[in-house]
Design a protein around this motif. Structure first.
Motif, PDB file in Angstrom:
ATOM      1  N   MET A  89      98.444 122.522  57.123  1.00 61.15           N
ATOM      2  CA  MET A  89      99.390 123.418  57.792  1.00 61.15           C
ATOM      3  C   MET A  89      99.275 123.300  59.314  1.00 61.15           C
ATOM      4  O   MET A  89     100.276 123.286  60.037  1.00 61.15           O
ATOM      5  N   VAL A  90      98.039 123.215  59.806  1.00 64.03           N
ATOM      6  CA  VAL A  90      97.823 123.068  61.252  1.00 64.03           C
ATOM      7  C   VAL A  90      98.476 121.788  61.755  1.00 64.03           C
ATOM      8  O   VAL A  90      99.130 121.771  62.806  1.00 64.03           O
ATOM      9  N   LEU A  91      98.332 120.705  60.992  1.00 66.74           N
ATOM     10  CA  LEU A  91      98.909 119.424  61.397  1.00 66.74           C
ATOM     11  C   LEU A  91     100.432 119.463  61.356  1.00 66.74           C
ATOM     12  O   LEU A  91     101.105 118.926  62.243  1.00 66.74           O
ATOM     13  N   ARG A  92     100.990 120.092  60.335  1.00 70.50           N
ATOM     14  CA  ARG A  92     102.448 120.183  60.253  1.00 70.50           C
ATOM     15  C   ARG A  92     103.014 120.973  61.421  1.00 70.50           C
ATOM     16  O   ARG A  92     104.034 120.595  62.018  1.00 70.50           O
ATOM     17  N   THR A  93     102.357 122.070  61.760  1.00 69.65           N
ATOM     18  CA  THR A  93     102.799 122.872  62.897  1.00 69.65           C
ATOM     19  C   THR A  93     102.684 122.086  64.193  1.00 69.65           C
ATOM     20  O   THR A  93     103.576 122.120  65.053  1.00 69.65           O
ATOM     21  N   MET A  94     101.591 121.362  64.335  1.00 66.98           N
ATOM     22  CA  MET A  94     101.369 120.542  65.525  1.00 66.98           C
ATOM     23  C   MET A  94     102.451 119.478  65.671  1.00 66.98           C
ATOM     24  O   MET A  94     102.980 119.244  66.767  1.00 66.98           O
ATOM     25  N   LEU A 134      93.554 113.661  62.455  1.00 60.70           N
ATOM     26  CA  LEU A 134      94.956 113.410  62.773  1.00 60.70           C
ATOM     27  C   LEU A 134      95.466 114.255  63.941  1.00 60.70           C
ATOM     28  O   LEU A 134      96.441 113.870  64.595  1.00 60.70           O
ATOM     29  N   GLY A 135      94.819 115.387  64.228  1.00 61.35           N
ATOM     30  CA  GLY A 135      95.252 116.217  65.354  1.00 61.35           C
ATOM     31  C   GLY A 135      95.198 115.477  66.686  1.00 61.35           C
ATOM     32  O   GLY A 135      96.209 115.378  67.400  1.00 61.35           O
ATOM     33  N   PRO A 136      94.034 114.920  67.061  1.00 62.60           N
ATOM     34  CA  PRO A 136      93.987 114.134  68.294  1.00 62.60           C
ATOM     35  C   PRO A 136      94.899 112.906  68.238  1.00 62.60           C
ATOM     36  O   PRO A 136      95.458 112.494  69.261  1.00 62.60           O
ATOM     37  N   GLN A 147     102.599 108.087  81.786  1.00 59.34           N
ATOM     38  CA  GLN A 147     102.498 106.803  81.108  1.00 59.34           C
ATOM     39  C   GLN A 147     101.361 106.814  80.092  1.00 59.34           C
ATOM     40  O   GLN A 147     100.372 107.536  80.259  1.00 59.34           O
ATOM     41  N   PRO A 148     101.484 106.001  79.026  1.00 59.36           N
ATOM     42  CA  PRO A 148     100.380 105.891  78.064  1.00 59.36           C
ATOM     43  C   PRO A 148      99.124 105.332  78.733  1.00 59.36           C
ATOM     44  O   PRO A 148      99.208 104.508  79.648  1.00 59.36           O
ATOM     45  N   LEU A 149      97.970 105.772  78.256  1.00 56.27           N
ATOM     46  CA  LEU A 149      96.713 105.208  78.746  1.00 56.27           C
ATOM     47  C   LEU A 149      96.485 103.815  78.178  1.00 56.27           C
ATOM     48  O   LEU A 149      95.986 102.934  78.861  1.00 56.27           O
ATOM     49  N   GLY A 150      96.837 103.628  76.910  1.00 57.56           N
ATOM     50  CA  GLY A 150      96.631 102.327  76.264  1.00 57.56           C
ATOM     51  C   GLY A 150      96.102 102.496  74.857  1.00 57.56           C
ATOM     52  O   GLY A 150      96.842 102.819  73.937  1.00 57.56           O
ATOM     53  N   VAL A 151      94.792 102.310  74.674  1.00 67.17           N
ATOM     54  CA  VAL A 151      94.159 102.421  73.355  1.00 67.17           C
ATOM     55  C   VAL A 151      93.215 103.629  73.366  1.00 67.17           C
ATOM     56  O   VAL A 151      92.306 103.709  74.202  1.00 67.17           O
ATOM     57  N   VAL A 152      93.437 104.551  72.449  1.00 71.63           N
ATOM     58  CA  VAL A 152      92.608 105.758  72.333  1.00 71.63           C
ATOM     59  C   VAL A 152      91.759 105.661  71.075  1.00 71.63           C
ATOM     60  O   VAL A 152      92.279 105.432  69.970  1.00 71.63           O
ATOM     61  N   GLY A 153      90.453 105.810  71.231  1.00 70.15           N
ATOM     62  CA  GLY A 153      89.539 105.853  70.098  1.00 70.15           C
ATOM     63  C   GLY A 153      89.249 107.291  69.712  1.00 70.15           C
ATOM     64  O   GLY A 153      89.119 108.157  70.583  1.00 70.15           O
ATOM     65  N   ILE A 154      89.161 107.558  68.419  1.00 69.69           N
ATOM     66  CA  ILE A 154      88.892 108.917  67.928  1.00 69.69           C
ATOM     67  C   ILE A 154      87.750 108.848  66.916  1.00 69.69           C
ATOM     68  O   ILE A 154      87.833 108.107  65.928  1.00 69.69           O
ATOM     69  N   ILE A 155      86.685 109.588  67.169  1.00 66.35           N
ATOM     70  CA  ILE A 155      85.589 109.740  66.206  1.00 66.35           C
ATOM     71  C   ILE A 155      85.668 111.172  65.687  1.00 66.35           C
ATOM     72  O   ILE A 155      85.447 112.127  66.435  1.00 66.35           O
ATOM     73  N   SER A 156      86.013 111.322  64.409  1.00 62.10           N
ATOM     74  CA  SER A 156      86.270 112.658  63.864  1.00 62.10           C
ATOM     75  C   SER A 156      85.147 113.106  62.937  1.00 62.10           C
ATOM     76  O   SER A 156      84.434 112.279  62.364  1.00 62.10           O
ATOM     77  N   PRO A 157      84.985 114.417  62.750  1.00 62.55           N
ATOM     78  CA  PRO A 157      83.880 114.961  61.954  1.00 62.55           C
ATOM     79  C   PRO A 157      84.276 115.190  60.504  1.00 62.55           C
ATOM     80  O   PRO A 157      85.412 114.937  60.095  1.00 62.55           O
TER      81      PRO A 157
END
Length: 479
Positions: free
Chosen positions: A69-74, A126-128, A107-117
């Protein structure tokens, strides 16, 4: 498991793609976000089942509410506002630079890495990513090795909907995560413990990679003298026991006016029974993620008791639920009974470490100044909660303390507000995302000054003389 060489190959692919397409139109960004929306619509049930498999006991309804639900709202909020966020912002130009104009371009930064818990393995993965993709970036996601079913399912569905150079999932253990954090990302997001966050920040620093760290800490919950204890206890119990306390912004300890101990204990016990009429076998009451974490929580309680604390286990009077599924196995044994922990002091481990479980230490106080001192004596928390109806007292607490976010007369709710930034401060993290704040966090805000055809700037060129002095005097007066 992805080997370091494979990690580098995927990164190189995304890096090259991000440099070849620097300008990412709104239509492209929205189309990618709509693909995530379709993933949630078509595969939400499968993803929730994977989360259940990882926890052993965690109802699909809990994952639907706390993750999906949080992701859908986001997503809805982002899709609705993205055109406005992307629009260049005209800024006021000082007199001495007129008739030139200035603006900020995103402008986009480029490549974003995400380490999730592992605790909210869909929302915090998926939020970030939603924020980073909205800002036009490519994304590499490394989910937790403690939720292998969810990680595998995420890798599968994202691989179906996205090309590797757009968005990909990297699976593996802590060694893979270490190599991952050492890649030269344009931005790196980490959500997890403060101890691991320090290691991630150090690895990122080798490449001067900017980071967003969403950590945790000891989030205080304050009850004032004019508080309705029954209403407060229900909201505190919900915030503390959601996902069995495995929530980074869960109330970590309670500050209670002296003399209200018995009344609060009764109100809290009643609230727990209302939310969870049974504990063992109740699918709505999540299991602790694994035996290691369960044992850590038991040890915290036992150490506190050995040092003089009183641990009051809130055993359920009802019989175990008959809805327990045969496949849950020993996960039912990891449905930890909630407890209030009385007579704690700052030297106890339970008051030093983030608890991340259904144990609630209670500290009694006589004066509000004691509360302020206790909070400020520790590291700045990710969240702070205030229960009371005196606006002056509330505002005094908010002015005199620093925390990542605040919810008044409830818990957790500030994180669900799409127009509020979510992030920590100091040891509880740095940087914030959600809504426009996430778009800005993962965008380069490029300063652009447009000089006019005629400009008085040449009056400030050398050689400096009387005319220069007159102009400088005028600028000083106008400034």
């Amino acid at each position: 498991m992805h080997l370091p060489s494979t990690l580098q190959q995927v990164f190189d692919l995304q890096h090259q793609a991000s440099r070849q397409q620097v300008d990412v139109p709104a239509l492209v960004r929205k189309e990618r976000l709509l693909r995530i929306q379709k993933i949630l619509h078509e595969h939400g049930t499968t993803l929730a089942a994977a989360v259940q498999a990882d926890f052993g006991v965690r109802s699909p309804q809990l994952t639907e509410m706390a993750d999906l639900m949080v992701l859908r709202t986001m997503l809805s909020h982002t899709l609705r506002n993205l055109n406005q966020w992307m629009r260049p912002q005209r800024v006021w130009t000082p007199v001495h630079l007129l008739p030139g104009t200035g603006r900020i371009e995103y402008q986009p930064l480029g490549v974003v890495g995400i380490i999730s818990p592992w605790n909210y393995p869909l929302q915090l993965a998926l939020g970030p990513a939603i924020a980073a993709i909205a800002a036009g970036n490519r994304v590499m996601l490394k989910p937790s090795e403690l939720t292998p079913h969810t990680s595998a399912q995420l890798a599968h569905v994202i691989g179906q909907f996205f090309a590797p150079e757009e968005f990909c999932v990297i699976q593996g253990d802590t060694q893979v995560a270490s190599h991952f954090s050492g890649l030269p990302f344009d931005h790196l997001v980490f959500t997890g413990s403060t101890a691991v966050g320090r290691k991630v920040a150090m690895a990122a620093a080798q490449h001067l990679t900017p980071t967003t760290l969403e950590l945790g800490g000891k989030s205080p919950c304050i009850i004032s003298n004019d508080c309705d204890l029954d209403a407060a206890a229900l909201r505190i119990a919900h915030g503390k026991l959601l996902n069995a306390g495995q929530t980074c912004i869960a109330p970590d300890y309670l500050l209670l006016p002296r003399g209200q101990e018995q009344a609060f204990e009764q109100a809290f016990r009643k609230a727990v029974a209302q939310l969870f009429p049974t504990l063992s076998g109740n699918p709505d009451y999540a299991a602790i993620i694994n035996q290691k974490h369960f044992n850590r929580l038991r040890n915290l309680a036992q150490q506190a008791e050995a040092e003089g604390a009183q641990v009051q286990w809130l055993e359920s009077a009802a019989q175990p639920s008959s809805s327990a599924a045969p496949g849950w196995g020993d996960a039912v044994q990891r449905q930890m009974t909630p407890a209030l922990v009385w007579n704690v002091h700052s030297g106890m481990a339970i008051m030093q470490e983030e608890i991340f479980g259904p144990l609630l230490p209670v500290i009694t106080y006589d004066r509000l100044d004691d509360v302020i001192h206790a909070i400020n004596a520790g590291e700045r928390p990710l969240a702070l909660y205030w229960f009371g109806h005196d606006d002056k007292l509330r505002d005094s607490v908010l002015r005199r303390t620093v925390s990542g976010g605040v919810t008044v007369n409830d818990t957790l709710m500030h994180v669900a507000h799409d127009n509020l930034p979510f992030g920590g401060v100091g040891p509880s993290g740095w940087g914030a995302y959600h809504g426009k704040h996430g778009f800005l966090r993962f965008s380069h805000q490029k300063a652009v000054f447009l000089q006019a055809k005629w400009s008085p700037a040449s009056w400030l060129y050398p050689p400096y003389g009387a005319k220069f002095q007159r102009i400088m005097s005028l600028i000083k007066r106008l400034g």
